[in-house]
Design a protein around this motif. Structure first.
Motif, PDB file in Angstrom:
ATOM      1  N   ALA A  27       0.852  -1.190   0.000  1.00 19.49           N
ATOM      2  CA  ALA A  27       0.000   0.000   0.000  1.00 19.49           C
ATOM      3  C   ALA A  27       0.887   1.239   0.000  1.00 19.49           C
ATOM      4  CB  ALA A  27      -0.912  -0.008   1.220  1.00 19.49           C
ATOM      5  N   THR A  28       0.461   2.255  -0.753  1.00 19.94           N
ATOM      6  CA  THR A  28       1.303   3.421  -1.009  1.00 19.94           C
ATOM      7  C   THR A  28       0.554   4.710  -0.708  1.00 19.94           C
ATOM      8  OG1 THR A  28       2.336   2.179  -2.808  1.00 19.94           O
ATOM      9  CG2 THR A  28       2.782   4.540  -2.718  1.00 19.94           C
ATOM     10  N   ASP A  29       1.169   5.549   0.118  1.00 19.68           N
ATOM     11  CA  ASP A  29       0.696   6.904   0.339  1.00 19.68           C
ATOM     12  C   ASP A  29       1.318   7.779  -0.745  1.00 19.68           C
ATOM     13  OD1 ASP A  29       0.085   9.461   1.146  1.00 19.68           O
ATOM     14  OD2 ASP A  29       1.063   9.323   3.110  1.00 19.68           O
ATOM     15  N   CYS A  30       0.508   8.240  -1.679  1.00 14.31           N
ATOM     16  CA  CYS A  30       1.028   8.945  -2.858  1.00 14.31           C
ATOM     17  C   CYS A  30       1.046  10.464  -2.714  1.00 14.31           C
ATOM     18  CB  CYS A  30       0.214   8.560  -4.090  1.00 14.31           C
ATOM     19  SG  CYS A  30       0.440   6.848  -4.596  1.00 14.31           S
ATOM     20  N   HIS A  31       0.803  10.965  -1.501  1.00 14.95           N
ATOM     21  CA  HIS A  31       0.862  12.424  -1.355  1.00 14.95           C
ATOM     22  C   HIS A  31       1.115  12.789   0.093  1.00 14.95           C
ATOM     23  CE1 HIS A  31       0.075  16.387  -3.212  1.00 14.95           C
ATOM     24  NE2 HIS A  31      -0.215  16.735  -1.957  1.00 14.95           N
ATOM     25  N   ALA A  32       2.354  13.141   0.388  1.00 15.13           N
ATOM     26  CA  ALA A  32       2.730  13.627   1.719  1.00 15.13           C
ATOM     27  C   ALA A  32       3.886  14.598   1.560  1.00 15.13           C
ATOM     28  CB  ALA A  32       3.116  12.465   2.631  1.00 15.13           C
ATOM     29  N   HIS A  33       4.099  15.407   2.585  1.00 20.72           N
ATOM     30  CA  HIS A  33       5.142  16.421   2.552  1.00 20.72           C
ATOM     31  C   HIS A  33       6.035  16.300   3.783  1.00 20.72           C
ATOM     32  CE1 HIS A  33       2.623  18.336  -0.475  1.00 20.72           C
ATOM     33  NE2 HIS A  33       1.639  18.437   0.404  1.00 20.72           N
ATOM     34  N   ILE A  34       7.323  16.492   3.589  1.00 25.03           N
ATOM     35  CA  ILE A  34       8.242  16.670   4.700  1.00 25.03           C
ATOM     36  C   ILE A  34       8.552  18.164   4.805  1.00 25.03           C
ATOM     37  CG2 ILE A  34      10.531  16.146   5.613  1.00 25.03           C
ATOM     38  CD1 ILE A  34       8.526  13.787   5.635  1.00 25.03           C
ATOM     39  N   CYS A  35       8.345  18.713   5.981  1.00 18.36           N
ATOM     40  CA  CYS A  35       8.542  20.146   6.204  1.00 18.36           C
ATOM     41  C   CYS A  35       9.579  20.317   7.315  1.00 18.36           C
ATOM     42  CB  CYS A  35       7.238  20.819   6.605  1.00 18.36           C
ATOM     43  SG  CYS A  35       5.884  20.608   5.423  1.00 18.36           S
ATOM     44  N   GLY A  36      10.762  20.755   6.941  1.00 17.31           N
ATOM     45  CA  GLY A  36      11.780  21.017   7.938  1.00 17.31           C
ATOM     46  C   GLY A  36      12.830  19.926   8.026  1.00 17.31           C
ATOM     47  N   PRO A  37      13.688  20.062   9.068  1.00 25.30           N
ATOM     48  CA  PRO A  37      13.618  21.140  10.055  1.00 25.30           C
ATOM     49  C   PRO A  37      13.914  22.508   9.440  1.00 25.30           C
ATOM     50  CG  PRO A  37      15.620  19.858  10.344  1.00 25.30           C
ATOM     51  CD  PRO A  37      14.795  19.134   9.323  1.00 25.30           C
ATOM     52  N   GLN A  38      13.116  23.486   9.822  1.00 23.38           N
ATOM     53  CA  GLN A  38      13.246  24.815   9.232  1.00 23.38           C
ATOM     54  C   GLN A  38      14.627  25.404   9.499  1.00 23.38           C
ATOM     55  OE1 GLN A  38      10.249  27.600  10.500  1.00 23.38           O
ATOM     56  NE2 GLN A  38      10.876  29.180   9.058  1.00 23.38           N
ATOM     57  N   SER A  39      15.230  25.017  10.606  1.00 21.42           N
ATOM     58  CA  SER A  39      16.563  25.527  10.918  1.00 21.42           C
ATOM     59  C   SER A  39      17.610  25.031   9.932  1.00 21.42           C
ATOM     60  CB  SER A  39      16.958  25.102  12.334  1.00 21.42           C
ATOM     61  OG  SER A  39      16.936  23.676  12.452  1.00 21.42           O
ATOM     62  N   LEU A  40      17.351  23.875   9.316  1.00 21.50           N
ATOM     63  CA  LEU A  40      18.297  23.301   8.358  1.00 21.50           C
ATOM     64  C   LEU A  40      17.893  23.594   6.918  1.00 21.50           C
ATOM     65  CD1 LEU A  40      20.815  21.533   7.955  1.00 21.50           C
ATOM     66  CD2 LEU A  40      19.316  19.515   8.061  1.00 21.50           C
ATOM     67  N   TYR A  41      16.602  23.564   6.654  1.00 19.87           N
ATOM     68  CA  TYR A  41      16.072  23.806   5.308  1.00 19.87           C
ATOM     69  C   TYR A  41      15.080  24.967   5.392  1.00 19.87           C
ATOM     70  CZ  TYR A  41      17.905  19.067   4.707  1.00 19.87           C
ATOM     71  OH  TYR A  41      18.707  17.957   4.690  1.00 19.87           O
ATOM     72  N   PRO A  42      15.565  26.198   5.298  1.00 19.82           N
ATOM     73  CA  PRO A  42      14.699  27.371   5.489  1.00 19.82           C
ATOM     74  C   PRO A  42      13.602  27.449   4.427  1.00 19.82           C
ATOM     75  CG  PRO A  42      17.035  27.971   5.562  1.00 19.82           C
ATOM     76  CD  PRO A  42      16.972  26.573   5.053  1.00 19.82           C
ATOM     77  N   TYR A  43      12.456  27.959   4.821  1.00 18.14           N
ATOM     78  CA  TYR A  43      11.341  28.151   3.903  1.00 18.14           C
ATOM     79  C   TYR A  43      11.543  29.440   3.105  1.00 18.14           C
ATOM     80  CZ  TYR A  43       9.293  24.847   7.228  1.00 18.14           C
ATOM     81  OH  TYR A  43       9.059  23.777   8.049  1.00 18.14           O
ATOM     82  N   ILE A  44      10.954  29.514   1.913  1.00 17.31           N
ATOM     83  CA  ILE A  44      11.096  30.698   1.078  1.00 17.31           C
ATOM     84  C   ILE A  44      10.356  31.878   1.710  1.00 17.31           C
ATOM     85  CG2 ILE A  44      11.443  29.390  -1.043  1.00 17.31           C
ATOM     86  CD1 ILE A  44       8.526  29.912  -1.751  1.00 17.31           C
ATOM     87  N   ALA A  45      10.830  33.076   1.431  1.00 19.00           N
ATOM     88  CA  ALA A  45      10.279  34.274   2.071  1.00 19.00           C
ATOM     89  C   ALA A  45       8.850  34.560   1.630  1.00 19.00           C
ATOM     90  CB  ALA A  45      11.171  35.477   1.771  1.00 19.00           C
ATOM     91  N   ASN A  46       8.504  34.254   0.363  1.00 17.95           N
ATOM     92  CA  ASN A  46       7.183  34.625  -0.151  1.00 17.95           C
ATOM     93  C   ASN A  46       6.169  33.500  -0.043  1.00 17.95           C
ATOM     94  OD1 ASN A  46       8.399  33.017  -2.094  1.00 17.95           O
ATOM     95  ND2 ASN A  46       7.568  34.167  -3.824  1.00 17.95           N
ATOM     96  N   ARG A  47       6.364  32.598   0.918  1.00 17.97           N
ATOM     97  CA  ARG A  47       5.402  31.509   1.126  1.00 17.97           C
ATOM     98  C   ARG A  47       4.077  32.075   1.631  1.00 17.97           C
ATOM     99  NH1 ARG A  47       8.952  31.856   5.234  1.00 17.97           N
ATOM    100  NH2 ARG A  47       8.152  31.834   7.382  1.00 17.97           N
ATOM    101  N   ILE A  48       3.019  31.272   1.516  1.00 16.40           N
ATOM    102  CA  ILE A  48       1.705  31.729   1.968  1.00 16.40           C
ATOM    103  C   ILE A  48       1.285  31.078   3.275  1.00 16.40           C
ATOM    104  CG2 ILE A  48       0.934  32.284  -0.369  1.00 16.40           C
ATOM    105  CD1 ILE A  48      -0.696  29.675  -0.319  1.00 16.40           C
ATOM    106  N   TYR A  49       2.082  30.142   3.787  1.00 15.88           N
ATOM    107  CA  TYR A  49       1.811  29.556   5.094  1.00 15.88           C
ATOM    108  C   TYR A  49       3.137  29.140   5.722  1.00 15.88           C
ATOM    109  CZ  TYR A  49       2.463  24.979   2.827  1.00 15.88           C
ATOM    110  OH  TYR A  49       2.975  23.906   2.139  1.00 15.88           O
ATOM    111  N   THR A  50       3.106  28.928   7.021  1.00 14.21           N
ATOM    112  CA  THR A  50       4.282  28.460   7.750  1.00 14.21           C
ATOM    113  C   THR A  50       3.890  27.222   8.557  1.00 14.21           C
ATOM    114  OG1 THR A  50       5.166  30.709   7.938  1.00 14.21           O
ATOM    115  CG2 THR A  50       6.063  29.038   9.436  1.00 14.21           C
ATOM    116  N   PRO A  51       4.364  26.051   8.165  1.00 13.73           N
ATOM    117  CA  PRO A  51       4.006  24.851   8.917  1.00 13.73           C
ATOM    118  C   PRO A  51       4.944  24.641  10.098  1.00 13.73           C
ATOM    119  CG  PRO A  51       5.364  24.236   7.067  1.00 13.73           C
ATOM    120  CD  PRO A  51       5.198  25.745   7.000  1.00 13.73           C
ATOM    121  N   PRO A  52       4.488  23.964  11.142  1.00 13.45           N
ATOM    122  CA  PRO A  52       5.442  23.460  12.123  1.00 13.45           C
ATOM    123  C   PRO A  52       6.268  22.361  11.466  1.00 13.45           C
ATOM    124  CG  PRO A  52       3.257  22.567  12.545  1.00 13.45           C
ATOM    125  CD  PRO A  52       3.110  23.550  11.429  1.00 13.45           C
TER     126      PRO A  52
END
Length: 299
Positions: A27-52
């Motif tokens: 069985a396969t989960d075909c849609h998920a996201h890894i977010c972070g760690p933000q300290s290591l992989y910073p988010y872009i400045a013009n994003r529209i949301y900020t996830p934990p």
């Protein structure tokens, strides 16, 4: 850190429950996201949301609790074309994970080859932002990118509301690669399955030119919490159109959910209503993802 005041998201439900439905092998989960760690992989400045931070160890624990062996990680918009967090996650377990990246229009063939070797199997395009006008696709740019990725057997994944593209089948006539759309077509359920854009999507599926992900029912429903019964007619219509062109996903960590945060085990159990036939459910969960994302062997 939230320097641009992009709104903070709810965190996903942390409870690791087992669903009532026992899932099939591979069985396969075909849609998920890894977010972070933000300290290591910073988010872009013009994003529209900020996830934990939503990190790989918790996600893998979730997959194990749900009985899901494989996963497709999709580049979230918070990273733009910086795919480092995505690629690092895939590298942790390359047999278990595949990925869908976001790339520049002028990406080189060499860079695409590197991404393919790293487990990428498609490119995501945010049509919600890219559309030149309502109902108009940047078709020349999309076609040029599609021609670049076609030799790798990849697809283009569109984040789009199909109701805004009532002539979708005509717009994508002779398109060089298949397209994949999420969230059951991403139209509000009050529009109904007779919506012209949704019917165009069904036509593309019958011709095996489009795939659809059974994901994010909370993004289209008018109901506050599971079981989101008003999404059932859309899932049934997609399966009836062509069960070979349907996959499923959790949409973890459920970014920008403004209402009640669902538990992922409850989302898995929606499959009992969406795809009640066990043979078709195995096709959606295992066989179709194997074709689309080029999985090999067991995770």
């Amino acid at each position: 850190m939230n320097p641009n005041n992009a709104p903070l998201c709810q965190a996903p439900d942390q409870a690791l429950k087992k669903p009532g439905l026992v899932l099939c092998k591979n069985a396969t989960d075909c849609h998920a996201h890894i977010c972070g760690p933000q300290s290591l992989y910073p988010y872009i400045a013009n994003r529209i949301y900020t996830p934990p931070d939503a990190l790989l160890p918790h996600y893998e624990a979730l997959l194990d609790a749900l009985g899901v062996q494989r996963s497709v990680l999709v580049q979230p918009s918070i990273y733009g074309t910086d795919n480092r967090a995505l690629l690092a996650a895939i590298q942790k377990n390359p047999s278990r994970f595949r990925g869908v990246a976001v790339v520049d229009w002028d990406i080189s063939d060499t860079a695409l080859e590197d991404l393919h070797l790293a487990g990428i199997r498609g490119v995501r395009c945010n049509i919600v932002d890219l559309a030149e006008a309502k109902g108009v696709l940047p078709i020349s740019q999309l076609s040029a990118l599609a021609n670049k990725i076609a030799p790798f057997g990849w697809h283009l994944e569109f984040l789009m509301h199909v109701n805004e593209f009532p002539d979708l089948a005509q717009l994508l006539s002779n398109f060089p690669v298949p397209v994949v759309l999420g969230h059951l077509g991403y139209l509000k359920t009050n529009l109904g399955v007779k919506d012209r854009g949704f019917q165009n999507l069904l036509s593309l599926m019958r011709e095996e030119r489009a795939w659809v992900k059974l994901t994010g029912p909370y993004r289209i429903t008018s109901e506050a919490r599971v079981p989101y019964a008003d999404t059932n007619p859309f899932a049934h219509a997609l399966i009836a159109a062509n069960p070979r062109q349907v996959v499923w996903g959790t949409d973890w960590p459920h970014v920008m959910v403004k209402g009640v945060m669902p538990n992922d085990a409850d989302l898995v159990d929606l499959l009992q209503e969406w795809v009640p036939d066990p043979t078709l459910r195995r096709q959606v969960l295992s066989e179709n993802p194997e074709r689309l994302y080029q999985f090999e062997g067991d995770a």
